[in-house]
Write a protein that holds these residues in place. Structure first.
Motif, PDB file in Angstrom:
ATOM      1  N   CYS A 140      13.908  15.739  -5.429  1.00 40.50           N
ATOM      2  CA  CYS A 140      14.330  15.395  -4.613  1.00 40.50           C
ATOM      3  C   CYS A 140      14.793  14.787  -3.986  1.00 40.50           C
ATOM      4  N   THR A 141      13.498  14.891  -2.723  1.00 32.88           N
ATOM      5  CA  THR A 141      13.588  13.513  -1.524  1.00 32.88           C
ATOM      6  C   THR A 141      13.617  12.259  -2.357  1.00 32.88           C
ATOM      7  N   PRO A 142      13.568  11.844  -2.857  1.00 33.81           N
ATOM      8  CA  PRO A 142      13.773  10.160  -3.362  1.00 33.81           C
ATOM      9  C   PRO A 142      14.818  10.436  -4.254  1.00 33.81           C
ATOM     10  N   GLY A 165       3.930   4.846   0.470  1.00 36.00           N
ATOM     11  CA  GLY A 165       3.579   5.806   0.219  1.00 36.00           C
ATOM     12  C   GLY A 165       3.334   5.246  -0.732  1.00 36.00           C
ATOM     13  N   ARG A 166       2.796   5.706  -1.829  1.00 33.50           N
ATOM     14  CA  ARG A 166       2.369   6.457  -3.770  1.00 33.50           C
ATOM     15  C   ARG A 166       1.924   7.370  -3.930  1.00 33.50           C
ATOM     16  N   SER A 167       2.801   8.255  -3.257  1.00 36.47           N
ATOM     17  CA  SER A 167       2.717  10.339  -3.372  1.00 36.47           C
ATOM     18  C   SER A 167       3.380  10.342  -5.029  1.00 36.47           C
ATOM     19  N   ASN A 168       2.853  11.345  -5.892  1.00 38.76           N
ATOM     20  CA  ASN A 168       3.702  11.400  -7.209  1.00 38.76           C
ATOM     21  C   ASN A 168       4.608  11.852  -6.700  1.00 38.76           C
ATOM     22  N   ALA A 188       4.354  -0.042  -1.331  1.00 40.25           N
ATOM     23  CA  ALA A 188       2.164  -0.739  -0.527  1.00 40.25           C
ATOM     24  C   ALA A 188       1.821   0.790  -0.690  1.00 40.25           C
ATOM     25  N   HIS A 189       0.498   0.621  -0.078  1.00 39.54           N
ATOM     26  CA  HIS A 189      -0.308   2.430   0.667  1.00 39.54           C
ATOM     27  C   HIS A 189      -1.320   1.633   1.196  1.00 39.54           C
ATOM     28  N   SER A 190      -2.154   3.249   1.343  1.00 39.31           N
ATOM     29  CA  SER A 190      -3.151   2.318   2.366  1.00 39.31           C
ATOM     30  C   SER A 190      -4.251   1.116   2.369  1.00 39.31           C
ATOM     31  N   LYS A 191      -4.702   0.794   0.668  1.00 42.39           N
ATOM     32  CA  LYS A 191      -5.200  -0.533   0.342  1.00 42.39           C
ATOM     33  C   LYS A 191      -4.582  -1.848   0.883  1.00 42.39           C
ATOM     34  N   ALA A 208       7.154   6.700   3.614  1.00 45.01           N
ATOM     35  CA  ALA A 208       6.626   7.994   3.527  1.00 45.01           C
ATOM     36  C   ALA A 208       5.308   8.177   3.499  1.00 45.01           C
ATOM     37  N   VAL A 209       5.009   8.062   3.807  1.00 45.92           N
ATOM     38  CA  VAL A 209       3.151   7.956   4.211  1.00 45.92           C
ATOM     39  C   VAL A 209       2.601   9.510   4.890  1.00 45.92           C
ATOM     40  N   GLY A 210       3.443   9.671   6.335  1.00 44.32           N
ATOM     41  CA  GLY A 210       2.700  10.877   7.115  1.00 44.32           C
ATOM     42  C   GLY A 210       1.873  10.896   8.063  1.00 44.32           C
ATOM     43  N   ARG A 211       1.928   9.334   8.574  1.00 45.82           N
ATOM     44  CA  ARG A 211       1.190   9.212   9.720  1.00 45.82           C
ATOM     45  C   ARG A 211       2.052   8.746  11.365  1.00 45.82           C
ATOM     46  N   PRO A 212       2.541   9.555  12.311  1.00 48.85           N
ATOM     47  CA  PRO A 212       2.951   9.835  13.274  1.00 48.85           C
ATOM     48  C   PRO A 212       3.597   7.907  13.725  1.00 48.85           C
ATOM     49  N   ASP A 228      12.931   6.879   6.916  1.00 47.94           N
ATOM     50  CA  ASP A 228      12.410   7.332   7.529  1.00 47.94           C
ATOM     51  C   ASP A 228      11.892   9.152   6.635  1.00 47.94           C
ATOM     52  N   VAL A 229      11.042   8.755   5.916  1.00 47.01           N
ATOM     53  CA  VAL A 229      10.415  10.501   5.240  1.00 47.01           C
ATOM     54  C   VAL A 229       9.856  10.818   6.029  1.00 47.01           C
ATOM     55  N   GLY A 230       9.150  10.580   6.419  1.00 44.44           N
ATOM     56  CA  GLY A 230       8.145  11.458   7.002  1.00 44.44           C
ATOM     57  C   GLY A 230       8.649  12.704   8.407  1.00 44.44           C
ATOM     58  N   ILE A 231       8.127  13.254   7.921  1.00 47.71           N
ATOM     59  CA  ILE A 231       8.249  14.556   9.044  1.00 47.71           C
ATOM     60  C   ILE A 231       6.530  15.183   9.647  1.00 47.71           C
ATOM     61  N   ASN A 232       6.405  14.204  11.232  1.00 47.52           N
ATOM     62  CA  ASN A 232       4.375  14.829  11.669  1.00 47.52           C
ATOM     63  C   ASN A 232       5.200  15.808  13.181  1.00 47.52           C
ATOM     64  N   MET A 268      18.584  16.177   3.372  1.00 41.03           N
ATOM     65  CA  MET A 268      18.579  16.449   1.331  1.00 41.03           C
ATOM     66  C   MET A 268      18.270  16.293   0.484  1.00 41.03           C
ATOM     67  N   THR A 269      16.709  16.618   1.142  1.00 38.84           N
ATOM     68  CA  THR A 269      16.056  17.841  -0.342  1.00 38.84           C
ATOM     69  C   THR A 269      17.092  18.579  -1.036  1.00 38.84           C
ATOM     70  N   ILE A 270      16.783  19.637  -0.035  1.00 38.11           N
ATOM     71  CA  ILE A 270      17.443  20.939  -0.682  1.00 38.11           C
ATOM     72  C   ILE A 270      19.033  21.267  -1.204  1.00 38.11           C
TER      73      ILE A 270
HETATM   74  P1  NDP Z   1       0.881  11.552   0.824  1.00 40.61           P
HETATM   75  O1  NDP Z   1      -0.143  12.307   1.515  1.00 40.61           O
HETATM   76  O2  NDP Z   1       1.072  12.630  -0.418  1.00 40.61           O
HETATM   77  O3  NDP Z   1       1.168  10.903   0.328  1.00 40.61           O
HETATM   78  C1  NDP Z   1       0.647   9.931   1.776  1.00 40.61           C
HETATM   79  C2  NDP Z   1       1.252   8.031   1.110  1.00 40.61           C
HETATM   80  O4  NDP Z   1       1.035   6.677   2.324  1.00 40.61           O
HETATM   81  C3  NDP Z   1       0.174   7.545  -0.170  1.00 40.61           C
HETATM   82  O5  NDP Z   1      -0.198   6.734  -0.452  1.00 40.61           O
HETATM   83  C4  NDP Z   1      -0.935   6.674   1.158  1.00 40.61           C
HETATM   84  O6  NDP Z   1      -1.669   5.832   0.136  1.00 40.61           O
HETATM   85  C5  NDP Z   1      -0.196   5.921   2.343  1.00 40.61           C
HETATM   86  N1  NDP Z   1      -0.768   6.125   3.276  1.00 40.61           N
HETATM   87  C6  NDP Z   1      -0.954   7.094   4.191  1.00 40.61           C
HETATM   88  N2  NDP Z   1      -1.707   5.528   5.033  1.00 40.61           N
HETATM   89  C7  NDP Z   1      -1.082   4.397   5.034  1.00 40.61           C
HETATM   90  C8  NDP Z   1      -1.571   3.239   5.640  1.00 40.61           C
HETATM   91  N3  NDP Z   1      -2.040   3.235   7.032  1.00 40.61           N
HETATM   92  N4  NDP Z   1      -1.206   2.122   5.848  1.00 40.61           N
HETATM   93  C9  NDP Z   1      -0.112   2.455   3.908  1.00 40.61           C
HETATM   94  N5  NDP Z   1       0.402   3.532   3.707  1.00 40.61           N
HETATM   95  C10 NDP Z   1      -0.822   4.259   3.888  1.00 40.61           C
HETATM   96  O7  NDP Z   1       2.420  12.074   1.294  1.00 40.61           O
HETATM   97  P2  NDP Z   1       3.686  12.704   1.198  1.00 40.61           P
HETATM   98  O8  NDP Z   1       3.904  11.226  -0.186  1.00 40.61           O
HETATM   99  O9  NDP Z   1       3.634  13.879   0.174  1.00 40.61           O
HETATM  100  O10 NDP Z   1       4.696  12.456   1.913  1.00 40.61           O
HETATM  101  C11 NDP Z   1       4.766  11.553   2.919  1.00 40.61           C
HETATM  102  C12 NDP Z   1       4.984  11.977   4.572  1.00 40.61           C
HETATM  103  O11 NDP Z   1       6.915  12.712   4.245  1.00 40.61           O
HETATM  104  C13 NDP Z   1       4.929  12.742   4.800  1.00 40.61           C
HETATM  105  O12 NDP Z   1       4.728  12.654   6.281  1.00 40.61           O
HETATM  106  C14 NDP Z   1       5.878  15.161   4.258  1.00 40.61           C
HETATM  107  O13 NDP Z   1       5.872  15.527   4.736  1.00 40.61           O
HETATM  108  C15 NDP Z   1       7.194  13.640   4.551  1.00 40.61           C
HETATM  109  N6  NDP Z   1       8.067  14.604   3.721  1.00 40.61           N
HETATM  110  C16 NDP Z   1       8.898  14.199   3.917  1.00 40.61           C
HETATM  111  C17 NDP Z   1       9.668  15.344   2.972  1.00 40.61           C
HETATM  112  C18 NDP Z   1      11.050  16.248   2.976  1.00 40.61           C
HETATM  113  O14 NDP Z   1      11.947  14.794   3.936  1.00 40.61           O
HETATM  114  N7  NDP Z   1      12.082  17.378   2.767  1.00 40.61           N
HETATM  115  C19 NDP Z   1       9.548  16.146   1.534  1.00 40.61           C
HETATM  116  C20 NDP Z   1       8.325  15.457   1.350  1.00 40.61           C
HETATM  117  C21 NDP Z   1       7.280  14.604   2.493  1.00 40.61           C
HETATM  118  P3  NDP Z   1      -3.383   6.160  -0.692  1.00 40.61           P
HETATM  119  O15 NDP Z   1      -2.007   6.448  -1.712  1.00 40.61           O
HETATM  120  O16 NDP Z   1      -3.676   5.221  -0.730  1.00 40.61           O
HETATM  121  O17 NDP Z   1      -3.838   7.183  -0.290  1.00 40.61           O
END
Ligand code: NDP
Length: 292
Positions: A140-142, A165-168, A188-191, A208-212, A228-232, A268-270
């Motif tokens: 849904c979020t994507p 971000g490369r989460s599932n 892109a991702h943490s590496k 979509a990283v999860g870093r404020p 910006d997907v992040g919610i911090n 947008m997610t719901i």
């Molecule tokens: P995950 O923690 O599962 O994934 C985070 C990704 O960010 C990983 O792939 C990680 O890389 C990458 N990452 C972490 N640190 C860095 C860095 N310093 N530089 C580059 N990449 C980095 O998070 P989610 O995908 O589940 O969620 C991401 C954000 O989106 C969160 O803030 C979450 O709250 C928010 N979110 C919001 C939603 C909504 O709006 N409804 C729904 C879902 C999520 P690596 O794979 O290498 O570890």
């Protein structure tokens, strides 16, 4: 200054269109789509999400069921409930709220959901269908991110998109959707090395990283669209505050358009979950789902 992408207003419009589609399904096909949400345990954030999902499901005219199970529920009891919901013909969408307690294997539960009712789009069958270009229920979020990007940019064909971000649940599926829209996609991702210079290539940035406030304005190509997907949750000046993965103050000075947090991707997610439920119900009954 960047144009503000109003996800709240877009989601409201989408819910209105969904309500229209639901009343057409009822009137023309005698079909009321139904969503069952399963919550295990007492996680406060999950309880709020589940309550919002149920409220919005009812508001668009669909049936809603909430199954609340105690935190010590066994994996086999949860799998038994999923099996019951799979077999219930009035249920068209099943969502098991994550995270699950430690004693339960989340992947096993997600893959036990009938792919036809997998409105979260996390089942490997739907993930595989998405990545091979077949009709699928998509996370849904994507889906919400790409709807907002298309609303701003129109045709995405040929643009450079960088997904951080490369989460599932967000990064990978959003990258697949953008590929299907003919973007040139970088994940892109943490590496990743020298992230700022990767992001500077992007016409469209999805963070979509999860870093404020990690992504700074000087990483953004002038005029680019930033989703910006992040919610911090942070504390600033002694007050609790929600911020995204992008430093809004510096990014909005450079971007062409940007989503705020809150009020951007979040709503947008719901709305996309409700749309997936309409799609699932229509497909199960062999009816063409309305486009949104
Ligand atoms: P995950 O923690 O599962 O994934 C985070 C990704 O960010 C990983 O792939 C990680 O890389 C990458 N990452 C972490 N640190 C860095 C860095 N310093 N530089 C580059 N990449 C980095 O998070 P989610 O995908 O589940 O969620 C991401 C954000 O989106 C969160 O803030 C979450 O709250 C928010 N979110 C919001 C939603 C909504 O709006 N409804 C729904 C879902 C999520 P690596 O794979 O290498 O570890």
């Amino acid at each position: 200054m960047a144009k503000l992408i109003d996800g709240k207003a877009f989601a409201e419009g989408l819910r209105k269109r969904i309500a229209g589609a639901v009343s057409t399904l009822k009137a023309e096909h005698g079909l009321t789509p139904g969503l069952a949400v399963v919550l295990v345990g007492e996680d406060p954030a999950s309880k709020v999400y589940v309550a919002n999902k149920a409220k919005q499901t009812v508001e668009v005219g669909m049936n809603s069921w909430e199954h609340k199970l105690p935190a010590d529920t066994s994996e086999s009891d949860l799998l038994a409930l999923v099996d019951k919901l799979n077999k219930d013909s009035s249920v068209h969408g099943i969502l098991v709220q994550m995270p699950l307690p430690k004693q339960i294997d989340s992947a096993k539960v997600l893959n036990a959901i009938d792919p036809a009712k997998d409105v979260d789009g996390f089942h490997v069958v739907n993930v595989g269908r998405l990545s091979t270009g077949q009709e699928a229920l998509v996370a849904c979020t994507p889906t919400g991110c790409v709807m907002l990007a298309k609303d701003v940019l129109g045709d995405l064909s040929g643009i450079n998109a960088v997904v951080i971000g490369r989460s599932n649940i967000v990064g990978k599926p959003v990258a697949q959707l953008l590929l299907a829209e003919n973007c040139t996609v970088t994940i892109a991702h943490s590496k990743s090395k020298d992230l700022p210079s990767i992001v500077r290539q992007a016409d469209l940035v999805i963070a979509a990283v999860g870093r404020p406030e990690m992504v700074k304005g000087d990483w953004i190509k002038p005029g680019a669209t930033v989703i910006d997907v992040g919610i911090n949750r942070i504390e600033r000046d002694g007050k609790a505050k929600l911020v995204g993965d992008c430093d809004f103050a510096s990014c909005e000075k450079v971007a062409g358009a940007i989503t705020p947090v809150p009020g951007g991707v979040g709503p947008m997610t719901i709305a996309c979950l409700l749309y997936n439920t309409v799609k699932a119900a229509s497909a199960i009954k062999g009816i063409k789902a309305p486009a949104m």
